[in-house]
Design a protein around this motif. Structure first.
Motif, PDB file in Angstrom:
ATOM      1  N   ALA A   1       0.824  -1.216   0.000  1.00  0.00           N
ATOM      2  CA  ALA A   1       0.000   0.000   0.000  1.00  0.00           C
ATOM      3  C   ALA A   1       0.857   1.263   0.000  1.00  0.00           C
ATOM      4  O   ALA A   1       0.425   2.325  -0.434  1.00  0.00           O
ATOM      5  CB  ALA A   1      -0.918   0.017   1.215  1.00  0.00           C
ATOM      6  N   LEU A   2       2.099   1.117   0.495  1.00  0.00           N
ATOM      7  CA  LEU A   2       2.981   2.288   0.587  1.00  0.00           C
ATOM      8  C   LEU A   2       3.376   2.782  -0.799  1.00  0.00           C
ATOM      9  O   LEU A   2       3.824   3.908  -0.950  1.00  0.00           O
ATOM     10  CB  LEU A   2       4.241   1.933   1.381  1.00  0.00           C
ATOM     11  N   ARG A   3       3.288   1.899  -1.770  1.00  0.00           N
ATOM     12  CA  ARG A   3       3.723   2.302  -3.110  1.00  0.00           C
ATOM     13  C   ARG A   3       2.574   2.349  -4.106  1.00  0.00           C
ATOM     14  O   ARG A   3       2.784   2.362  -5.312  1.00  0.00           O
ATOM     15  CB  ARG A   3       4.890   1.432  -3.581  1.00  0.00           C
ATOM     16  N   LEU A   4       1.343   2.332  -3.616  1.00  0.00           N
ATOM     17  CA  LEU A   4       0.219   2.500  -4.532  1.00  0.00           C
ATOM     18  C   LEU A   4       0.200   3.935  -5.037  1.00  0.00           C
ATOM     19  O   LEU A   4       0.459   4.871  -4.274  1.00  0.00           O
ATOM     20  CB  LEU A   4      -1.100   2.210  -3.807  1.00  0.00           C
ATOM     21  N   PRO A   5      -0.115   4.130  -6.299  1.00  0.00           N
ATOM     22  CA  PRO A   5      -0.181   5.513  -6.795  1.00  0.00           C
ATOM     23  C   PRO A   5      -1.305   6.284  -6.106  1.00  0.00           C
ATOM     24  O   PRO A   5      -2.309   5.684  -5.711  1.00  0.00           O
ATOM     25  CB  PRO A   5      -0.492   5.342  -8.287  1.00  0.00           C
ATOM     26  N   PRO A   6      -1.144   7.608  -5.959  1.00  0.00           N
ATOM     27  CA  PRO A   6      -2.212   8.414  -5.356  1.00  0.00           C
ATOM     28  C   PRO A   6      -3.506   8.161  -6.129  1.00  0.00           C
ATOM     29  O   PRO A   6      -3.479   7.967  -7.340  1.00  0.00           O
ATOM     30  CB  PRO A   6      -1.749   9.861  -5.557  1.00  0.00           C
ATOM     31  N   GLY A   7      -4.611   8.159  -5.392  1.00  0.00           N
ATOM     32  CA  GLY A   7      -5.899   7.952  -6.071  1.00  0.00           C
ATOM     33  C   GLY A   7      -6.307   6.482  -6.105  1.00  0.00           C
ATOM     34  O   GLY A   7      -7.434   6.162  -6.467  1.00  0.00           O
ATOM     35  N   SER A   8      -5.382   5.576  -5.736  1.00  0.00           N
ATOM     36  CA  SER A   8      -5.778   4.162  -5.651  1.00  0.00           C
ATOM     37  C   SER A   8      -6.653   4.001  -4.411  1.00  0.00           C
ATOM     38  O   SER A   8      -6.786   4.918  -3.591  1.00  0.00           O
ATOM     39  CB  SER A   8      -4.554   3.257  -5.485  1.00  0.00           C
ATOM     40  N   ARG A   9      -7.196   2.832  -4.255  1.00  0.00           N
ATOM     41  CA  ARG A   9      -8.055   2.562  -3.099  1.00  0.00           C
ATOM     42  C   ARG A   9      -7.699   1.204  -2.520  1.00  0.00           C
ATOM     43  O   ARG A   9      -7.497   0.242  -3.249  1.00  0.00           O
ATOM     44  CB  ARG A   9      -9.499   2.526  -3.605  1.00  0.00           C
TER      45      ARG A   9
ATOM     46  N   PHE B   1       3.989   5.567  10.710  1.00  0.00           N
ATOM     47  CA  PHE B   1       3.555   4.533   9.768  1.00  0.00           C
ATOM     48  C   PHE B   1       2.671   3.556  10.529  1.00  0.00           C
ATOM     49  O   PHE B   1       2.138   3.936  11.584  1.00  0.00           O
ATOM     50  CB  PHE B   1       4.704   3.922   8.972  1.00  0.00           C
ATOM     51  N   TRP B   2       2.474   2.371  10.045  1.00  0.00           N
ATOM     52  CA  TRP B   2       1.363   1.558  10.553  1.00  0.00           C
ATOM     53  C   TRP B   2       1.825   0.154  10.911  1.00  0.00           C
ATOM     54  O   TRP B   2       2.814  -0.342  10.360  1.00  0.00           O
ATOM     55  CB  TRP B   2       0.270   1.507   9.474  1.00  0.00           C
ATOM     56  N   ASP B   3       1.071  -0.491  11.807  1.00  0.00           N
ATOM     57  CA  ASP B   3       1.504  -1.828  12.246  1.00  0.00           C
ATOM     58  C   ASP B   3       1.463  -2.839  11.107  1.00  0.00           C
ATOM     59  O   ASP B   3       2.067  -3.906  11.205  1.00  0.00           O
ATOM     60  CB  ASP B   3       0.683  -2.305  13.461  1.00  0.00           C
ATOM     61  N   TRP B   4       0.796  -2.518  10.014  1.00  0.00           N
ATOM     62  CA  TRP B   4       0.741  -3.449   8.888  1.00  0.00           C
ATOM     63  C   TRP B   4       1.942  -3.301   7.935  1.00  0.00           C
ATOM     64  O   TRP B   4       1.978  -3.904   6.864  1.00  0.00           O
ATOM     65  CB  TRP B   4      -0.588  -3.350   8.125  1.00  0.00           C
ATOM     66  N   VAL B   5       2.924  -2.505   8.358  1.00  0.00           N
ATOM     67  CA  VAL B   5       4.200  -2.450   7.622  1.00  0.00           C
ATOM     68  C   VAL B   5       5.236  -3.171   8.480  1.00  0.00           C
ATOM     69  O   VAL B   5       5.549  -2.735   9.585  1.00  0.00           O
ATOM     70  CB  VAL B   5       4.666  -0.999   7.406  1.00  0.00           C
ATOM     71  N   GLY B   6       5.768  -4.283   7.985  1.00  0.00           N
ATOM     72  CA  GLY B   6       6.791  -4.993   8.744  1.00  0.00           C
ATOM     73  C   GLY B   6       8.095  -4.207   8.718  1.00  0.00           C
ATOM     74  O   GLY B   6       8.396  -3.515   7.737  1.00  0.00           O
ATOM     75  N   GLY B   7       8.884  -4.308   9.790  1.00  0.00           N
ATOM     76  CA  GLY B   7      10.152  -3.572   9.825  1.00  0.00           C
ATOM     77  C   GLY B   7      11.009  -3.877   8.609  1.00  0.00           C
ATOM     78  O   GLY B   7      11.611  -2.975   8.015  1.00  0.00           O
ATOM     79  N   ARG B   8      11.054  -5.143   8.207  1.00  0.00           N
ATOM     80  CA  ARG B   8      11.950  -5.523   7.102  1.00  0.00           C
ATOM     81  C   ARG B   8      11.427  -5.133   5.728  1.00  0.00           C
ATOM     82  O   ARG B   8      12.103  -5.355   4.730  1.00  0.00           O
ATOM     83  CB  ARG B   8      12.257  -7.022   7.161  1.00  0.00           C
ATOM     84  N   SER B   9      10.219  -4.582   5.691  1.00  0.00           N
ATOM     85  CA  SER B   9       9.742  -4.057   4.401  1.00  0.00           C
ATOM     86  C   SER B   9       9.272  -2.620   4.583  1.00  0.00           C
ATOM     87  O   SER B   9       8.278  -2.203   4.013  1.00  0.00           O
ATOM     88  CB  SER B   9       8.643  -4.949   3.824  1.00  0.00           C
ATOM     89  N   SER B  10      10.047  -1.864   5.374  1.00  0.00           N
ATOM     90  CA  SER B  10       9.588  -0.508   5.691  1.00  0.00           C
ATOM     91  C   SER B  10      10.429   0.599   5.048  1.00  0.00           C
ATOM     92  O   SER B  10      10.178   1.773   5.287  1.00  0.00           O
ATOM     93  CB  SER B  10       9.588  -0.300   7.217  1.00  0.00           C
TER      94      SER B  10
END
Ligand code: F6P
Length: 557
Positions: A100-108, A273-282
């Protein structure tokens, strides 16, 4: 609820793979001779990455069985669950949404009925604006000087991603800006990284998802004392003006913004940021702030675009064309059927010198598990040891074992058509010399050198065996036009999804890391015993007691 994992060994495909592995005789020379199209047929494209899988130890039957395995364990369903924000991190009851961190703006993308994209974009906009302020000298230290050095304080995923990417993208770093990274609890790390810095032009970023990590908080306090002592000594700040100095020289990135305030950092200078981002992919969250300052907002957005390209490939490409799926399945083949215990990653790019270390956390923290996500024990080995060094240094160190040793070591080679620094040695383009080594090594590993070829060189008979190369040492060659922010994003996402694929086959929760907890708890219990000479008899095991006794005898003060 996420579906229970399928035990891979109960599938028909697993039985087929076992039968194929039984007496399997790899023959890359024979396979290439019989099929002149093998290189073309087994090369795939994902974004800007050109991925040659042809020198892997697979024939059509093995490939078909691996793809069947992916289907029979429900790999695509699990992947779709991740992208759809289902709570696939079962043991922590969390969704896994670094994509979700790399979804283009306007995505859902909805999580529990709320679209997470606006929030992601809001934080991204805010931290990129901050990065730009630092770069352009609008953000100034307490003396009014612009920032020239950024020190990221973090560990694990809050360090490895930023430092790896900073090193990889050095040619894109703004002139006059430098980043340093303090991670280790060994005070040598902080001492060396602070050495020579001017506090007036230094900005510290305290990066910690939990803001509770011993190493990071200790190092952050060390740096805060260093800064305030230096300012006081220089008469820059009066007693009681610490708050202003900390506010101008410390910012934070965390999911625990309340703890940031307790540390004395103004929450206005914190990025969440959010708990759904793992440290190793942050690294693609605000944890990448140091990188964003270094390469700028446009470069960082390009980096995110690279991730998204690979996410889309992983999400939509049919599995037989899907590079992360294929590479993950090959790793399963080697680890579970051909006995490989390790996997080498060998970048032919000095700039990627921290990439293997980065991948160690990504792959080994993710898949080093002995139980599946429903708590049942795994029925296969999991999680290879990832390791590597950039070429050509590795050639003069450990390649001997890969070429002629008794262990099977699958290796990924990574190379770029255009170098970061196009230097010449007289008439010789040095990058061409370098690339020739990448091409030579992968060729030698695959095809080796036969007894007849060695004899034909006039080799004395007694040393012929020592000079034979059996070949059939598997490699994947990944090439791209150049190491840009976009390409680096693609490479990282590629390995994220390879790791996901393997975890899904094994049925493990690739997103928790309970295995790092026990050591942390024990360290807390041991600390007092190092600080005084209390009787150790009541606690600790005999080996620990003996080591503490040695420490007490030999410590300098
Ligand atoms: O960002 P934090 O919360 O300081 O954690 C640092 C690292 O510690 C771990 O939790 C365990 O090593 C990693 O997963 C994480 O990246």
């Amino acid at each position: 609820m996420v579906d229970a994992p399928v035990d891979p060994i109960t599938t028909a495909a697993w039985a087929d793979l076992r039968a194929l592995a039984d007496g399997f005789t790899p023959d890359l020379r024979g396979w290439f001779a019989a099929d002149p199209e093998r290189a073309t047929d087994l090369t795939r494209t994902a974004g800007d990455l050109h991925v040659d899988l042809s020198r892997n130890l697979v024939d059509a039957d093995v490939l078909a069985a691996l793809l069947a395995l992916a289907e029979q364990v429900g790999l695509e369903r699990h992947r779709d669950d991740m992208f759809a924000a289902r709570r696939i991190n079962v043991t922590e009851d969390r969704a896994v949404l670094h994509t979700a961190l790399r979804l283009p703006p306007g995505s859902r993308l909805e999580l529990d009925g709320t679209d997470v994209v606006p929030e992601v974009q809001e934080v991204l906009t805010r931290f990129l604006a901050f990065a730009d302020d630092v770069r352009e000298g609008r953000w100034r230290g307490v003396t009014g000087a612009a920032i020239t050095t950024v020190v990221n304080i973090g560990i694990g995923g809050s360090d490895l991603g930023p430092v790896m990417a900073y090193e990889a993208l050095k040619p894109f770093v703004r002139e006059g800006l430098e980043c340093r990274f303090i991670s280790n609890l060994d005070p040598t790390d902080a001492a060396e990284k602070l050495s020579g810095l001017d506090p007036a032009t230094t900005l510290f970023i305290v990066s910690s998802k939990t803001f509770g990590t011993l190493e990071t908080l200790t190092n952050a306090r060390l740096c805060r004392s260093w800064l305030l002592d230096a300012f006081r000594d220089a008469g820059v700040i009066e007693a009681g003006a610490d708050r202003d100095a900390v506010a101008r020289h410390f910012v934070a990135v965390s999911t625990a913004l309340d703890k940031v305030a307790d540390f004395g950092i103004d929450p206005a200078n914190a990025f969440g940021f959010w708990d759904w981002v793992g440290g190793r992919s942050s690294v693609d969250s605000a944890i990448g702030l140091s990188l964003a300052i270094a390469i700028g907002p446009d470069g960082f957005r390009e980096f995110l675009g690279g991730f998204h390209t690979m996410d889309e490939h992983f999400r939509t490409a049919p599995i037989e064309q899907n590079v992360p799926v294929l590479m993950g399945l090959l790793n399963v083949w080697y680890a579970n059927f051909l006995g490989a215990q390790t996997h080498a990653v060998l970048p032919y790019a000095q700039s990627l010198h921290r990439f293997p270390a980065y991948l160690q956390q990504l792959t080994m923290e993710s898949n080093g598990k002995g139980v599946r996500w429903d708590g049942s024990p795994v029925s296969t080995s999991t999680g290879e040891v990832f390791w590597g060094e950039p070429g050509t240094n590795g050639q003069h160190a450990f390649y001997q074992l890969i070429h002629q040793g008794t262990r099977l070591i699958p290796a990924d080679f990574i190379a770029f058509a255009t170098p970061a620094h196009p230097l010449r040695d007289g008439d010789q383009d040095v990058h061409q010399l370098f690339l020739a080594n990448f091409l030579a090594q992968t060729q030698a590993l695959a095809f080796g050198k036969t007894v007849d070829e060695v004899r034909a060189e006039g080799t004395p008979e007694s040393i012929v065996p020592a000079r034979v190369f059996t070949g059939n040492r598997p490699t994947t060659s990944i090439m791209a036009p150049a190491l840009t922010p976009r390409v680096l994003g693609q490479l990282i996402a590629l390995y994220e999804h390879i790791t996901f694929t393997q975890g899904a086959i094994w049925g493990v929760d690739s997103f928790d890391q309970w295995g790092v907890e026990l050591g942390k708890q024990l360290a807390v219990q041991i600390v007092p015993a190092l600080g005084d000479d209390t009787d150790l008899a009541a606690h600790q095991d005999p080996a620990t007691r003996a080591l503490i006794a040695y420490y007490r005898k030999h410590r300098s003060s």
